[in-house]
Design a protein around this motif. Structure first.
Motif, PDB file in Angstrom:
ATOM      1  N   ALA A 229     -11.628  37.639   9.296  1.00 16.36           N
ATOM      2  CA  ALA A 229     -11.386  36.738   8.164  1.00 16.36           C
ATOM      3  C   ALA A 229     -10.582  35.521   8.607  1.00 16.36           C
ATOM      4  CB  ALA A 229     -10.649  37.492   7.052  1.00 16.36           C
ATOM      5  N   LEU A 230      -9.561  35.729   9.450  1.00 13.21           N
ATOM      6  CA  LEU A 230      -8.787  34.599   9.955  1.00 13.21           C
ATOM      7  C   LEU A 230      -9.657  33.662  10.792  1.00 13.21           C
ATOM      8  CD1 LEU A 230      -5.412  36.280  11.021  1.00 13.21           C
ATOM      9  CD2 LEU A 230      -5.826  34.831   9.020  1.00 13.21           C
ATOM     10  N   GLU A 231     -10.516  34.223  11.610  1.00 12.36           N
ATOM     11  CA  GLU A 231     -11.417  33.406  12.425  1.00 12.36           C
ATOM     12  C   GLU A 231     -12.390  32.610  11.567  1.00 12.36           C
ATOM     13  OE1 GLU A 231     -11.398  36.348  16.354  1.00 12.36           O
ATOM     14  OE2 GLU A 231     -13.069  36.402  14.919  1.00 12.36           O
ATOM     15  N   ASP A 232     -12.700  33.139  10.395  1.00 14.39           N
ATOM     16  CA  ASP A 232     -13.605  32.445   9.472  1.00 14.39           C
ATOM     17  C   ASP A 232     -12.883  31.450   8.581  1.00 14.39           C
ATOM     18  OD1 ASP A 232     -15.691  33.882  10.536  1.00 14.39           O
ATOM     19  OD2 ASP A 232     -15.685  35.406   8.950  1.00 14.39           O
ATOM     20  N   GLY A 233     -11.578  31.291   8.771  1.00 16.81           N
ATOM     21  CA  GLY A 233     -10.824  30.287   8.028  1.00 16.81           C
ATOM     22  C   GLY A 233     -10.016  30.791   6.867  1.00 16.81           C
ATOM     23  N   ALA A 234      -9.918  32.104   6.693  1.00 18.02           N
ATOM     24  CA  ALA A 234      -9.143  32.646   5.576  1.00 18.02           C
ATOM     25  C   ALA A 234      -7.652  32.481   5.829  1.00 18.02           C
ATOM     26  CB  ALA A 234      -9.466  34.123   5.372  1.00 18.02           C
ATOM     27  N   ASP A 235      -6.874  32.448   4.740  1.00 18.08           N
ATOM     28  CA  ASP A 235      -5.416  32.472   4.877  1.00 18.08           C
ATOM     29  C   ASP A 235      -4.972  33.928   4.965  1.00 18.08           C
ATOM     30  OD1 ASP A 235      -5.825  33.370   2.306  1.00 18.08           O
ATOM     31  OD2 ASP A 235      -4.811  31.683   1.325  1.00 18.08           O
ATOM     32  N   TRP A 236      -3.635  34.143   5.056  1.00 14.25           N
ATOM     33  CA  TRP A 236      -3.154  35.511   5.223  1.00 14.25           C
ATOM     34  C   TRP A 236      -3.452  36.408   4.024  1.00 14.25           C
ATOM     35  CZ3 TRP A 236      -2.306  37.971   9.458  1.00 14.25           C
ATOM     36  CH2 TRP A 236      -1.935  37.274  10.610  1.00 14.25           C
ATOM     37  N   PRO A 237      -3.302  35.944   2.779  1.00 14.66           N
ATOM     38  CA  PRO A 237      -3.719  36.814   1.670  1.00 14.66           C
ATOM     39  C   PRO A 237      -5.195  37.194   1.743  1.00 14.66           C
ATOM     40  CG  PRO A 237      -2.273  35.093   0.854  1.00 14.66           C
ATOM     41  CD  PRO A 237      -2.577  34.747   2.277  1.00 14.66           C
ATOM     42  N   GLY A 238      -6.024  36.238   2.132  1.00 16.34           N
ATOM     43  CA  GLY A 238      -7.446  36.539   2.279  1.00 16.34           C
ATOM     44  C   GLY A 238      -7.707  37.522   3.403  1.00 16.34           C
ATOM     45  N   ALA A 239      -6.949  37.395   4.498  1.00 17.16           N
ATOM     46  CA  ALA A 239      -7.111  38.322   5.616  1.00 17.16           C
ATOM     47  C   ALA A 239      -6.688  39.731   5.217  1.00 17.16           C
ATOM     48  CB  ALA A 239      -6.294  37.834   6.803  1.00 17.16           C
ATOM     49  N   LEU A 240      -5.600  39.839   4.449  1.00 18.25           N
ATOM     50  CA  LEU A 240      -5.160  41.157   3.992  1.00 18.25           C
ATOM     51  C   LEU A 240      -6.215  41.789   3.097  1.00 18.25           C
ATOM     52  CD1 LEU A 240      -3.076  43.414   3.753  1.00 18.25           C
ATOM     53  CD2 LEU A 240      -1.946  42.091   1.943  1.00 18.25           C
ATOM     54  N   ALA A 241      -6.773  41.001   2.202  1.00 24.81           N
ATOM     55  CA  ALA A 241      -7.823  41.523   1.312  1.00 24.81           C
ATOM     56  C   ALA A 241      -9.030  41.993   2.120  1.00 24.81           C
ATOM     57  CB  ALA A 241      -8.230  40.456   0.302  1.00 24.81           C
ATOM     58  N   ALA A 242      -9.412  41.209   3.126  1.00 26.91           N
ATOM     59  CA  ALA A 242     -10.544  41.601   3.970  1.00 26.91           C
ATOM     60  C   ALA A 242     -10.236  42.875   4.736  1.00 26.91           C
ATOM     61  CB  ALA A 242     -10.885  40.463   4.936  1.00 26.91           C
ATOM     62  N   GLY A 243      -8.990  43.007   5.196  1.00 25.89           N
ATOM     63  CA  GLY A 243      -8.600  44.221   5.913  1.00 25.89           C
ATOM     64  C   GLY A 243      -8.683  45.452   5.035  1.00 25.89           C
ATOM     65  N   VAL A 244      -8.233  45.331   3.801  1.00 25.90           N
ATOM     66  CA  VAL A 244      -8.318  46.468   2.877  1.00 25.90           C
ATOM     67  C   VAL A 244      -9.776  46.797   2.588  1.00 25.90           C
ATOM     68  CG1 VAL A 244      -7.684  47.330   0.603  1.00 25.90           C
ATOM     69  CG2 VAL A 244      -6.074  45.920   1.883  1.00 25.90           C
ATOM     70  N   ASP A 245     -10.614  45.769   2.444  1.00 29.24           N
ATOM     71  CA  ASP A 245     -12.048  46.017   2.250  1.00 29.24           C
ATOM     72  C   ASP A 245     -12.626  46.811   3.417  1.00 29.24           C
ATOM     73  OD1 ASP A 245     -12.011  44.629  -0.134  1.00 29.24           O
ATOM     74  OD2 ASP A 245     -12.795  42.763   0.731  1.00 29.24           O
ATOM     75  N   GLY A 246     -12.209  46.444   4.643  1.00 29.92           N
ATOM     76  CA  GLY A 246     -12.699  47.159   5.815  1.00 29.92           C
ATOM     77  C   GLY A 246     -12.283  48.616   5.828  1.00 29.92           C
ATOM     78  N   ILE A 247     -11.051  48.883   5.429  1.00 28.89           N
ATOM     79  CA  ILE A 247     -10.568  50.267   5.366  1.00 28.89           C
ATOM     80  C   ILE A 247     -11.342  51.058   4.315  1.00 28.89           C
ATOM     81  CG2 ILE A 247      -8.582  51.673   4.651  1.00 28.89           C
ATOM     82  CD1 ILE A 247      -6.806  49.605   6.072  1.00 28.89           C
ATOM     83  N   GLN A 248     -11.556  50.440   3.156  1.00 30.08           N
ATOM     84  CA  GLN A 248     -12.288  51.141   2.104  1.00 30.08           C
ATOM     85  C   GLN A 248     -13.747  51.382   2.486  1.00 30.08           C
ATOM     86  OE1 GLN A 248     -10.440  48.641  -1.457  1.00 30.08           O
ATOM     87  NE2 GLN A 248     -11.429  50.492  -2.193  1.00 30.08           N
ATOM     88  N   GLU A 249     -14.337  50.419   3.182  1.00 28.19           N
ATOM     89  CA  GLU A 249     -15.727  50.578   3.582  1.00 28.19           C
ATOM     90  C   GLU A 249     -15.887  51.741   4.552  1.00 28.19           C
ATOM     91  OE1 GLU A 249     -19.335  48.017   5.739  1.00 28.19           O
ATOM     92  OE2 GLU A 249     -17.468  47.029   5.123  1.00 28.19           O
ATOM     93  N   LEU A 250     -14.946  51.888   5.480  1.00 25.87           N
ATOM     94  CA  LEU A 250     -15.037  52.976   6.448  1.00 25.87           C
ATOM     95  C   LEU A 250     -14.655  54.311   5.834  1.00 25.87           C
ATOM     96  CD1 LEU A 250     -15.468  53.976   9.349  1.00 25.87           C
ATOM     97  CD2 LEU A 250     -13.067  53.423   9.811  1.00 25.87           C
ATOM     98  N   GLY A 251     -13.562  54.330   5.084  1.00 24.97           N
ATOM     99  CA  GLY A 251     -13.058  55.605   4.571  1.00 24.97           C
ATOM    100  C   GLY A 251     -13.633  56.049   3.250  1.00 24.97           C
ATOM    101  N   GLY A 252     -14.158  55.101   2.473  1.00 24.04           N
ATOM    102  CA  GLY A 252     -14.750  55.456   1.194  1.00 24.04           C
ATOM    103  C   GLY A 252     -13.760  55.724   0.078  1.00 24.04           C
TER     104      GLY A 252
END
Length: 218
Positions: A116-139
């Motif tokens: 997300a950071l590489e795509d231009g997101a700010d830190w709140p956006g990166a945190l949101a993307a990180g949580v999405d990644g955790i939820q996608e893997l863990g369900g």
């Protein structure tokens, strides 16, 4: 003579003189920086990762130690580079050092945040993307009694600043106390875990506080 004879078990139980430690019963030494019920992250903020115990609590008792291993893997060999690069390095180290269930989840979240950071997101956006990644893997979803119960509110509150993030995270941790975990290792104890916060959610609050303190110190 027979009435004075002691069995081996009785002899072992017999106390020695006051102040004398019986041979073969040495006290286990604590690692440097360790504290009762938790471990201080060496070289980092003075914040403890709770060493959650099985029994009346939740989980299998090793989360605090696992996260401490992840912290040491970074602190003993910190990297240098852009924020996205550092998150990718941390992801690989968490996956190897933490292991178990949490290691891959944190690794996935960190990679998603880096992307997300590489795509231009700010830190709140990166945190949101990180949580999405955790939820996608863990369900897991909020209400399942996992780290997501703390992470999702934190990400939703991130645009409003650190105070909002920590307040939302605390509320998320409290929300796990009375529920029954449906995902993760805490689900193994079922209803016996009621009355205790989820260890994964508590850990999220711990490291978010540490991140804020490190930012203030830097």
């Amino acid at each position: 003579m027979a009435r004075w004879r002691r069995s081996g078990r009785e002899a072992r139980r017999r106390p020695g003189p006051r102040g004398h430690r019986r041979r073969g019963r040495s006290r286990r030494a604590r690692p440097a920086g360790a504290r009762r019920g938790g471990r201080r992250l060496p070289g980092g903020p003075r914040r403890r990762v709770p060493a959650h115990r099985a029994g009346p609590g939740r989980g299998d008792g090793d989360l605090g130690e696992a996260l401490a291993r992840g912290a040491r893997a970074w602190q003993e060999d910190p990297a240098d580079g852009s924020a996205a690069y550092l998150l990718r390095v941390l992801s690989a180290r968490c996956r190897r050092a933490i292991g178990g269930t949490s290691g891959p989840l944190y690794a996935a979240g960190l990679v998603a945040a880096a992307q997300a950071l590489e795509d231009g997101a700010d830190w709140p956006g990166a945190l949101a993307a990180g949580v999405d990644g955790i939820q996608e893997l863990g369900g897991a979803e909020p209400g399942d009694g996992t780290m997501v119960d703390a992470l999702r509110p934190a990400a939703d509150a991130a645009p409003d600043g650190w105070e909002a993030v920590l307040a939302a995270t605390k509320q998320g941790v409290r929300s796990t106390v009375e529920g029954v975990s449906r995902k993760g290792r805490a689900s193994y104890v079922g209803a016996r875990g009621q009355g205790h916060p989820d260890p994964g959610a508590e850990a999220v609050l711990t490291w978010l506080r540490a991140v804020r303190e490190a930012g203030r110190a830097g």
